[in-house]
Motif scaffolding. Structure first.
Motif, PDB file in Angstrom:
ATOM      1  N   VAL A 204       0.853  -1.191   0.000  1.00  0.00           N
ATOM      2  CA  VAL A 204       0.000   0.000   0.000  1.00  0.00           C
ATOM      3  C   VAL A 204       0.885   1.236   0.000  1.00  0.00           C
ATOM      4  CG1 VAL A 204      -1.908   1.159   1.213  1.00  0.00           C
ATOM      5  CG2 VAL A 204      -1.583  -1.303   1.493  1.00  0.00           C
ATOM      6  N   LEU A 205       0.636   2.150  -0.924  1.00  0.00           N
ATOM      7  CA  LEU A 205       1.329   3.438  -0.909  1.00  0.00           C
ATOM      8  C   LEU A 205       0.289   4.499  -0.585  1.00  0.00           C
ATOM      9  CD1 LEU A 205       3.859   5.211  -1.462  1.00  0.00           C
ATOM     10  CD2 LEU A 205       3.006   5.458  -3.809  1.00  0.00           C
ATOM     11  N   VAL A 206       0.401   5.087   0.610  1.00  0.00           N
ATOM     12  CA  VAL A 206      -0.551   6.127   1.021  1.00  0.00           C
ATOM     13  C   VAL A 206       0.045   7.481   0.670  1.00  0.00           C
ATOM     14  CG1 VAL A 206      -1.941   7.050   2.898  1.00  0.00           C
ATOM     15  CG2 VAL A 206      -1.246   4.636   2.935  1.00  0.00           C
ATOM     16  N   LYS A 207      -0.636   8.192  -0.244  1.00  0.00           N
ATOM     17  CA  LYS A 207      -0.115   9.476  -0.690  1.00  0.00           C
ATOM     18  C   LYS A 207      -0.431  10.551   0.343  1.00  0.00           C
ATOM     19  CE  LYS A 207      -2.510   8.596  -4.325  1.00  0.00           C
ATOM     20  NZ  LYS A 207      -3.233   8.630  -5.606  1.00  0.00           N
ATOM     21  N   GLY A 208       0.544  11.414   0.584  1.00  0.00           N
ATOM     22  CA  GLY A 208       0.406  12.398   1.662  1.00  0.00           C
ATOM     23  C   GLY A 208      -0.018  13.782   1.208  1.00  0.00           C
ATOM     24  N   GLY A 209      -0.348  13.945  -0.070  1.00  0.00           N
ATOM     25  CA  GLY A 209      -0.666  15.271  -0.607  1.00  0.00           C
ATOM     26  C   GLY A 209      -1.813  15.979   0.099  1.00  0.00           C
ATOM     27  N   HIS A 210      -2.770  15.209   0.655  1.00  0.00           N
ATOM     28  CA  HIS A 210      -3.921  15.844   1.301  1.00  0.00           C
ATOM     29  C   HIS A 210      -3.661  16.203   2.754  1.00  0.00           C
ATOM     30  CE1 HIS A 210      -5.839  14.226  -2.273  1.00  0.00           C
ATOM     31  NE2 HIS A 210      -6.891  14.959  -2.007  1.00  0.00           N
ATOM     32  N   ALA A 211      -2.486  15.835   3.301  1.00  0.00           N
ATOM     33  CA  ALA A 211      -2.192  16.140   4.711  1.00  0.00           C
ATOM     34  C   ALA A 211      -1.605  17.549   4.809  1.00  0.00           C
ATOM     35  CB  ALA A 211      -1.198  15.122   5.243  1.00  0.00           C
TER      36      ALA A 211
ATOM     37  N   GLY B 157       1.195  20.323   5.791  1.00  0.00           N
ATOM     38  CA  GLY B 157       2.656  20.338   5.805  1.00  0.00           C
ATOM     39  C   GLY B 157       3.259  19.620   4.614  1.00  0.00           C
ATOM     40  N   PRO B 158       4.562  19.313   4.699  1.00  0.00           N
ATOM     41  CA  PRO B 158       5.233  18.659   3.572  1.00  0.00           C
ATOM     42  C   PRO B 158       4.597  17.294   3.300  1.00  0.00           C
ATOM     43  CG  PRO B 158       6.816  19.348   5.248  1.00  0.00           C
ATOM     44  CD  PRO B 158       5.453  19.534   5.840  1.00  0.00           C
ATOM     45  N   PRO B 159       4.390  16.945   2.025  1.00  0.00           N
ATOM     46  CA  PRO B 159       3.736  15.680   1.714  1.00  0.00           C
ATOM     47  C   PRO B 159       4.661  14.486   1.951  1.00  0.00           C
ATOM     48  CG  PRO B 159       4.343  16.814  -0.308  1.00  0.00           C
ATOM     49  CD  PRO B 159       4.771  17.700   0.819  1.00  0.00           C
ATOM     50  N   VAL B 160       4.261  13.628   2.872  1.00  0.00           N
ATOM     51  CA  VAL B 160       5.035  12.408   3.134  1.00  0.00           C
ATOM     52  C   VAL B 160       4.185  11.222   2.674  1.00  0.00           C
ATOM     53  CG1 VAL B 160       6.143  10.975   4.891  1.00  0.00           C
ATOM     54  CG2 VAL B 160       6.181  13.469   5.113  1.00  0.00           C
ATOM     55  N   ASP B 161       4.705  10.470   1.713  1.00  0.00           N
ATOM     56  CA  ASP B 161       4.009   9.262   1.277  1.00  0.00           C
ATOM     57  C   ASP B 161       4.526   8.094   2.108  1.00  0.00           C
ATOM     58  OD1 ASP B 161       3.035  10.971  -0.617  1.00  0.00           O
ATOM     59  OD2 ASP B 161       3.890   9.947  -2.342  1.00  0.00           O
ATOM     60  N   VAL B 162       3.633   7.156   2.412  1.00  0.00           N
ATOM     61  CA  VAL B 162       4.027   6.004   3.234  1.00  0.00           C
ATOM     62  C   VAL B 162       3.783   4.726   2.447  1.00  0.00           C
ATOM     63  CG1 VAL B 162       3.560   4.723   5.365  1.00  0.00           C
ATOM     64  CG2 VAL B 162       3.427   7.222   5.359  1.00  0.00           C
ATOM     65  N   LEU B 163       4.847   3.926   2.307  1.00  0.00           N
ATOM     66  CA  LEU B 163       4.724   2.630   1.637  1.00  0.00           C
ATOM     67  C   LEU B 163       4.761   1.534   2.694  1.00  0.00           C
ATOM     68  CD1 LEU B 163       4.825   0.848  -0.997  1.00  0.00           C
ATOM     69  CD2 LEU B 163       7.322   0.949  -0.791  1.00  0.00           C
ATOM     70  N   PHE B 164       3.748   0.658   2.678  1.00  0.00           N
ATOM     71  CA  PHE B 164       3.732  -0.491   3.594  1.00  0.00           C
ATOM     72  C   PHE B 164       3.753  -1.749   2.737  1.00  0.00           C
ATOM     73  CE2 PHE B 164       1.073  -3.359   6.472  1.00  0.00           C
ATOM     74  CZ  PHE B 164       2.147  -3.688   7.283  1.00  0.00           C
ATOM     75  N   ASP B 165       4.799  -2.559   2.918  1.00  0.00           N
ATOM     76  CA  ASP B 165       4.912  -3.768   2.084  1.00  0.00           C
ATOM     77  C   ASP B 165       4.516  -5.018   2.866  1.00  0.00           C
ATOM     78  OD1 ASP B 165       7.021  -4.198   3.805  1.00  0.00           O
ATOM     79  OD2 ASP B 165       8.579  -4.196   2.256  1.00  0.00           O
ATOM     80  N   GLY B 166       3.907  -4.816   4.029  1.00  0.00           N
ATOM     81  CA  GLY B 166       3.484  -5.957   4.843  1.00  0.00           C
ATOM     82  C   GLY B 166       4.461  -6.228   5.963  1.00  0.00           C
ATOM     83  N   VAL B 167       5.686  -5.719   5.818  1.00  0.00           N
ATOM     84  CA  VAL B 167       6.708  -5.925   6.839  1.00  0.00           C
ATOM     85  C   VAL B 167       7.170  -4.566   7.385  1.00  0.00           C
ATOM     86  CG1 VAL B 167       8.977  -6.919   7.335  1.00  0.00           C
ATOM     87  CG2 VAL B 167       7.485  -7.996   5.637  1.00  0.00           C
TER      88      VAL B 167
END
Ligand code: PLP
Length: 252
Positions: free
Chosen positions: A168-175, A177-187
């Motif tokens: 899952v790649l959660v895009k941070g553009g709607h948050a 401050g600076p946009p931080v995207d978060v990638l979760f690969d299950g681990v």
């Protein structure tokens, strides 16, 4: 020449959807193929009308592309209706094993809903996708969670994994401050920071990121490198947007 196949809606303005994805494919020296899942009418005020394409016709379009060209990656955007999920997954499974990026388009920026159906109905497509790329509002809607903090993002990304997503790649553009995207690969959770480009009303940013990610995966990049490359690519385009006489801005 490798082919990027985009499966999504036709936005006649070219700001989002298939036409926008074609441009991103060209930027990656890939041949753009497009399968229309929905027709839309859009203008200054956003989406005024849309209609899903009959799943039988979507599969017919898809079959022509998959059997006739070397598809290296698939990006799925606007589906319109989750009625399409079953036939689409069956057709894709039959004929290709290339990376697939799922951008779960739920609504236009102007607010109109662009998908009927929820997370449960999307699950077979989630399981097929290499990575799914919700923004925070999409993640909140899909997981029915409130998302305010990074801990909320991580918990909701875990829910997406439980629902079948491989990464899952959660895009941070709607948050804020600076946009931080978060990638979760299950681990692991990987964070990708970027400085915010100060520009408003830009069409098609989610489409560009997901398509660039699909192109990079199709060209052989591992997932974390593909994400950071796609993000840098989008930032560069955001720095050079243009307008066409209305309030929207377009990516070059
Ligand atoms: N139309 C189509 C066909 C799309 O795929 C999307 C988003 O992916 C939109 C409209 C919404 O675009 P925007 O967020 O720029 O309103």
């Amino acid at each position: 020449m490798r082919v990027l196949l985009s499966i999504g809606g036709l936005d006649p303005t070219g700001g989002a959807g298939l036409l926008a994805d074609a441009r991103t494919a060209w930027h990656h020296d890939m041949h753009p193929a497009g399968v229309a899942t929905a027709l839309t009418a859009q203008g200054e005020e956003g989406v005024t009308w849309w209609e899903p394409v009959d799943p039988i016709r979507v599969v017919e379009q898809l079959t022509g592309v998959l059997f006739g060209s070397p598809v290296a990656a698939v990006k799925v955007g606007m589906l319109g209706s989750t009625d399409l999920v079953g036939p689409l997954v069956a057709a894709l499974k039959r004929s290709t094993q290339v990376p697939l990026v799922l951008d779960p388009v739920l609504a236009a920026s102007s607010g109109e809903s662009l998908l009927t159906g929820g997370l449960e109905e999307l699950a077979p497509l989630l399981r097929l996708a290499t990575v799914v790329t919700p923004n925070r509002p999409e993640l909140a809607a899909l997981t029915q969670r409130e998302i305010r903090s990074m801990a909320d993002v991580q918990a909701a990304a875990k829910d997406m994994r439980l629902a079948g997503a491989r990464a899952v790649l959660v895009k941070g553009g709607h948050a804020e401050g600076p946009p931080v995207d978060v990638l979760f690969d299950g681990v692991r959770y990987f964070e990708f920071a970027a400085s915010r480009v100060d520009v408003k009303n830009v069409r098609g940013t989610g489409c560009a990121l997901a398509t660039a990610l699909a192109c990079r995966l199709g060209l052989g990049s591992p997932l974390p490198e593909a994400v950071s490359g796609a993000k840098a690519y989008l930032t560069q385009r955001l720095e050079h947007t243009y307008e066409l006489g209305g309030r929207h801005r377009y990516l070059p």
